[in-house]
Design an enzyme around this catalytic site. Sequence first.
Site, PDB file in Angstrom:
ATOM      1  N   HIS A 307       0.553  -1.468   0.037  1.00  0.00           N
ATOM      2  CA  HIS A 307      -0.390  -0.311  -0.003  1.00  0.00           C
ATOM      3  C   HIS A 307       0.713   0.970  -0.062  1.00  0.00           C
ATOM      4  O   HIS A 307       1.853   1.074   0.169  1.00  0.00           O
ATOM      5  CB  HIS A 307      -1.016  -0.377   0.971  1.00  0.00           C
ATOM      6  CG  HIS A 307      -2.288   0.927   1.076  1.00  0.00           C
ATOM      7  ND1 HIS A 307      -1.972   2.164   1.058  1.00  0.00           N
ATOM      8  CD2 HIS A 307      -3.111   1.017   1.001  1.00  0.00           C
ATOM      9  CE1 HIS A 307      -2.812   2.715   0.736  1.00  0.00           C
ATOM     10  NE2 HIS A 307      -4.535   2.029   0.888  1.00  0.00           N
ATOM     11  N   ASP A 364      -7.791  -4.904  -0.538  1.00  0.00           N
ATOM     12  CA  ASP A 364      -8.891  -5.803  -0.774  1.00  0.00           C
ATOM     13  C   ASP A 364      -7.992  -7.302  -0.751  1.00  0.00           C
ATOM     14  O   ASP A 364      -8.235  -7.997  -1.744  1.00  0.00           O
ATOM     15  CB  ASP A 364      -7.786  -5.556  -3.022  1.00  0.00           C
ATOM     16  CG  ASP A 364      -8.892  -3.774  -2.869  1.00  0.00           C
ATOM     17  OD1 ASP A 364      -9.804  -4.063  -2.656  1.00  0.00           O
ATOM     18  OD2 ASP A 364      -8.493  -3.219  -3.951  1.00  0.00           O
TER      19      ASP A 364
HETATM   20  N1  ACO Z   1       4.225  -7.541  -4.862  1.00  0.00           N
HETATM   21  C1  ACO Z   1       5.997  -7.586  -5.159  1.00  0.00           C
HETATM   22  N2  ACO Z   1       6.071  -6.799  -4.921  1.00  0.00           N
HETATM   23  C2  ACO Z   1       5.539  -5.656  -4.380  1.00  0.00           C
HETATM   24  C3  ACO Z   1       4.096  -5.328  -4.329  1.00  0.00           C
HETATM   25  C4  ACO Z   1       3.210  -6.572  -4.690  1.00  0.00           C
HETATM   26  N3  ACO Z   1       2.347  -6.633  -4.241  1.00  0.00           N
HETATM   27  N4  ACO Z   1       3.920  -4.069  -3.757  1.00  0.00           N
HETATM   28  C5  ACO Z   1       4.886  -3.148  -4.177  1.00  0.00           C
HETATM   29  N5  ACO Z   1       6.230  -4.454  -4.435  1.00  0.00           N
HETATM   30  C6  ACO Z   1       7.553  -3.704  -4.564  1.00  0.00           C
HETATM   31  C7  ACO Z   1       8.087  -3.225  -5.563  1.00  0.00           C
HETATM   32  O1  ACO Z   1       8.388  -3.542  -6.956  1.00  0.00           O
HETATM   33  C8  ACO Z   1       9.089  -2.268  -4.802  1.00  0.00           C
HETATM   34  O2  ACO Z   1       9.997  -2.776  -4.829  1.00  0.00           O
HETATM   35  P1  ACO Z   1      12.310  -2.817  -5.134  1.00  0.00           P
HETATM   36  O3  ACO Z   1      11.808  -1.456  -4.320  1.00  0.00           O
HETATM   37  O4  ACO Z   1      12.275  -3.801  -4.943  1.00  0.00           O
HETATM   38  O5  ACO Z   1      11.752  -1.284  -6.533  1.00  0.00           O
HETATM   39  C9  ACO Z   1       8.495  -1.798  -3.763  1.00  0.00           C
HETATM   40  O6  ACO Z   1       7.652  -2.880  -3.398  1.00  0.00           O
HETATM   41  C10 ACO Z   1       8.187  -0.512  -2.881  1.00  0.00           C
HETATM   42  O7  ACO Z   1       6.799  -0.642  -4.325  1.00  0.00           O
HETATM   43  P2  ACO Z   1       6.242   0.442  -5.216  1.00  0.00           P
HETATM   44  O8  ACO Z   1       5.420  -0.044  -6.306  1.00  0.00           O
HETATM   45  O9  ACO Z   1       6.845   1.369  -5.021  1.00  0.00           O
HETATM   46  O10 ACO Z   1       4.795   1.182  -3.536  1.00  0.00           O
HETATM   47  P3  ACO Z   1       3.812   2.341  -4.276  1.00  0.00           P
HETATM   48  O11 ACO Z   1       3.747   2.757  -3.326  1.00  0.00           O
HETATM   49  O12 ACO Z   1       4.667   2.760  -5.665  1.00  0.00           O
HETATM   50  O13 ACO Z   1       2.684   0.868  -4.631  1.00  0.00           O
HETATM   51  C11 ACO Z   1       0.808  -0.600  -4.510  1.00  0.00           C
HETATM   52  C12 ACO Z   1       1.427   0.704  -3.845  1.00  0.00           C
HETATM   53  C13 ACO Z   1       0.560   0.039  -5.646  1.00  0.00           C
HETATM   54  C14 ACO Z   1      -0.013  -0.538  -4.102  1.00  0.00           C
HETATM   55  C15 ACO Z   1       1.469  -1.943  -4.744  1.00  0.00           C
HETATM   56  O14 ACO Z   1       1.685  -1.811  -3.753  1.00  0.00           O
HETATM   57  C16 ACO Z   1       0.903  -2.672  -5.445  1.00  0.00           C
HETATM   58  O15 ACO Z   1       0.879  -3.026  -6.835  1.00  0.00           O
HETATM   59  N6  ACO Z   1       0.339  -3.454  -4.535  1.00  0.00           N
HETATM   60  C17 ACO Z   1      -0.173  -4.589  -5.988  1.00  0.00           C
HETATM   61  C18 ACO Z   1      -2.235  -3.849  -6.390  1.00  0.00           C
HETATM   62  C19 ACO Z   1      -2.946  -3.786  -4.530  1.00  0.00           C
HETATM   63  O16 ACO Z   1      -2.936  -4.787  -4.038  1.00  0.00           O
HETATM   64  N7  ACO Z   1      -3.361  -2.202  -5.267  1.00  0.00           N
HETATM   65  C20 ACO Z   1      -4.073  -2.418  -4.109  1.00  0.00           C
HETATM   66  C21 ACO Z   1      -3.798  -1.287  -3.168  1.00  0.00           C
HETATM   67  S1  ACO Z   1      -4.931  -1.344  -2.161  1.00  0.00           S
HETATM   68  C22 ACO Z   1      -6.801   0.183  -2.708  1.00  0.00           C
HETATM   69  O17 ACO Z   1      -6.203   0.750  -4.005  1.00  0.00           O
HETATM   70  C23 ACO Z   1      -7.528  -0.270  -2.619  1.00  0.00           C
END
Ligand code: ACO
Length: 428
Positions: A307, A364
Amino acid sequence: MSSSAQLKIGDKTYDLPIIEGTEGEKAIDISKLRDQSGFVTLDIGYKNTGATQSGITFLDGELGVLKYRGYAIEQLAEKSTFIEVAYLLIYGDLPTTKQLTDFQYEISRHTLVHEDMKKFFDGFPSKSHPMGQLSSLVCSLSAFYPESLKSNQTKEELNLSIVKMLSKMATIVSWIYKKSLGHPVMYPQNKYDYVTNFLNMTFGQLTEDVVIDPVVVSAMNTLLILHADHEQNCSTSTVRIVGSSESNIYASVSAGISALWGPLHGGANQAVIEMLEKIKEDGGDTDKWINKAKDKNDPFRLMGFGHRVYKNFDPRAKIIKKACDDILEKLGINDEVLEIAKRLEEVALKDPYFVERKLYPNVDFYSGIIYRALGFPTDMFTVLFALGRLPGWIAQWKEMKQNKEPIGRPRQIYNGAVNREYVEIDKR
Ligand code: ACO
């Protein structure tokens, strides 16, 4: 603490006011920075940018705290109803008995949608995604209720638009579902409360009496409350920014629905179930899928994990996980994907990759398992999220208007080509 911060650029120092919120959050106010210095700030994805000052929802991502208008989400989920929470978010306080009765009455007067709207339903292919339909249908409401187009609505007119938006959304969502089945729509029954009415329009049948199980009503209330607002997330910021150009409520909410659709936002609830099903079909080897999520050469992400703001735990996920166990037990459902979800969570929470990046289950991760147990198909999940988020969008849209916020218009740093001469097409 000092009431301003100093920014030094070259030999000039700029004093920037510090703003402190009621929960102790601090911000450096840069609203005059460009005028004073010629510089803008750059923050792609707005990770560090406060777009507004808001009195609706507070969350602390480090401590896993979420409050609506000062009330803890845990208390609201346990004690309140969705419609009471909607009132709280939109009007600022918990309603008295009379206020709540009046609010429910008002909503019940506007649950019908214009009959001509049915022609729009007819136009969609039966398998088209419910979110695309919802976004279009909500925007179309502006054609049938043109009083919403006035940008300088009186308080009463604004309130009527708000009530209509809330009332008609439940009818539209249930009709989208009926259309996907090829079933006749069920009309609203004003004797029911908001959630029961919605469930009756969704699961009721013209051919027989269907009694809506109170367990399902209660679960639905909990889910909708947990989704009702979440401060300046992607869809809410969209609603505010669209509304800031004085677009009407239906157009603004429709834009929010489009933003919510994406799998990185509300669309994650559908993506989670699809992922869990895939893991099940693949033999249920959770370690294999955890490794895929960690592999930077593999685009797979563990959906429902991570998140932007919560870096400890998502308090909504805690409540939903428990609700999921309770509801499945009460409904006597044994869903294998729940076990897979729990195994994934257990492995991920111990894995350094997820621990170091502070990745936890979000709202979610378990919600889809409940929606499924209640009888909803997968592609309706994000629509249900939209139904829940609606009071938050409305409250934020109303607050933006009342604050008389200027049109939202970010700056950029241009990094494209400079001064090119036009070349005739036959010479390129
Ligand atoms: N699975 C694996 N790796 C992940 C995940 C995941 N679900 N989420 C983040 N990471 C990793 C990224 O690859 C990144 O790694 P790095 O630092 O080695 O490059 C690090 O964790 C940070 O991730 P970001 O994408 O930069 O974090 P951001 O805050 O931009 O994204 C997000 C948050 C979009 C929710 C992300 O965690 C994600 O894509 N999760 C899966 C989709 C999801 O569940 N979305 C619902 C969110 S809740 C809502 O909107 C109601």
